[in-house]
Scaffold this motif. Sequence first.
Motif, PDB file in Angstrom:
ATOM      1  N   THR A   1       0.701  -1.193   0.246  1.00 43.72           N
ATOM      2  CA  THR A   1      -0.525   0.512   0.014  1.00 43.72           C
ATOM      3  C   THR A   1       1.456   1.169   0.256  1.00 43.72           C
ATOM      4  O   THR A   1       1.516   0.946   1.050  1.00 43.72           O
TER       5      THR A   1
ATOM      6  N   ILE B   1      -4.683  10.227  -2.244  1.00 44.79           N
ATOM      7  CA  ILE B   1      -4.973   8.827  -2.482  1.00 44.79           C
ATOM      8  C   ILE B   1      -4.001   8.024  -2.244  1.00 44.79           C
ATOM      9  O   ILE B   1      -2.892   7.786  -1.545  1.00 44.79           O
ATOM     10  N   THR B   2      -4.653   6.611  -2.308  1.00 46.23           N
ATOM     11  CA  THR B   2      -3.755   4.879  -1.759  1.00 46.23           C
ATOM     12  C   THR B   2      -4.379   4.139  -2.571  1.00 46.23           C
ATOM     13  O   THR B   2      -5.232   3.863  -3.258  1.00 46.23           O
ATOM     14  N   LEU B   3      -3.177   3.818  -2.536  1.00 47.40           N
ATOM     15  CA  LEU B   3      -2.892   2.922  -4.352  1.00 47.40           C
ATOM     16  C   LEU B   3      -2.218   1.387  -3.369  1.00 47.40           C
ATOM     17  O   LEU B   3      -1.897   1.623  -2.234  1.00 47.40           O
ATOM     18  N   SER B   4      -2.756   0.059  -3.990  1.00 41.58           N
ATOM     19  CA  SER B   4      -2.624  -1.142  -2.715  1.00 41.58           C
ATOM     20  C   SER B   4      -2.463  -1.661  -4.609  1.00 41.58           C
ATOM     21  O   SER B   4      -2.603  -2.167  -5.327  1.00 41.58           O
ATOM     22  N   PHE B   5      -1.330  -2.279  -4.113  1.00 44.38           N
ATOM     23  CA  PHE B   5      -0.832  -3.795  -5.284  1.00 44.38           C
ATOM     24  C   PHE B   5      -0.645  -4.848  -5.112  1.00 44.38           C
ATOM     25  O   PHE B   5      -0.143  -4.959  -3.709  1.00 44.38           O
TER      26      PHE B   5
END
Length: 86
Positions: free
Chosen positions: A51, A57-61
């Motif tokens: 994360t 903005i929060t991005l999760s991969f």
Amino acid sequence: MKTKGTVNVLILIFLLLAALVVSALVAHLTANVEWLKWLTWGESVGLDTITLDLSIITLSFSFRMQVNALQILCIGLALFINKKFF
């Protein structure tokens, strides 16, 4: 006009995708057959969720792939067919 190298790469991609589809189908069909159960043995490899929180903005991969013995055999067969015939 496509060159021979481009066509060979496209054939390789097609063979690899076909190998994955066929191996998934055969693994599903042989899952309940006792003496073919070893074909469905496999492990899950990949990355757990990563994360990145930037306040706005929060991005999760995440990446996970299930690999079984039959997929390895079919990919090897696809590579052999590509090398031998194309």
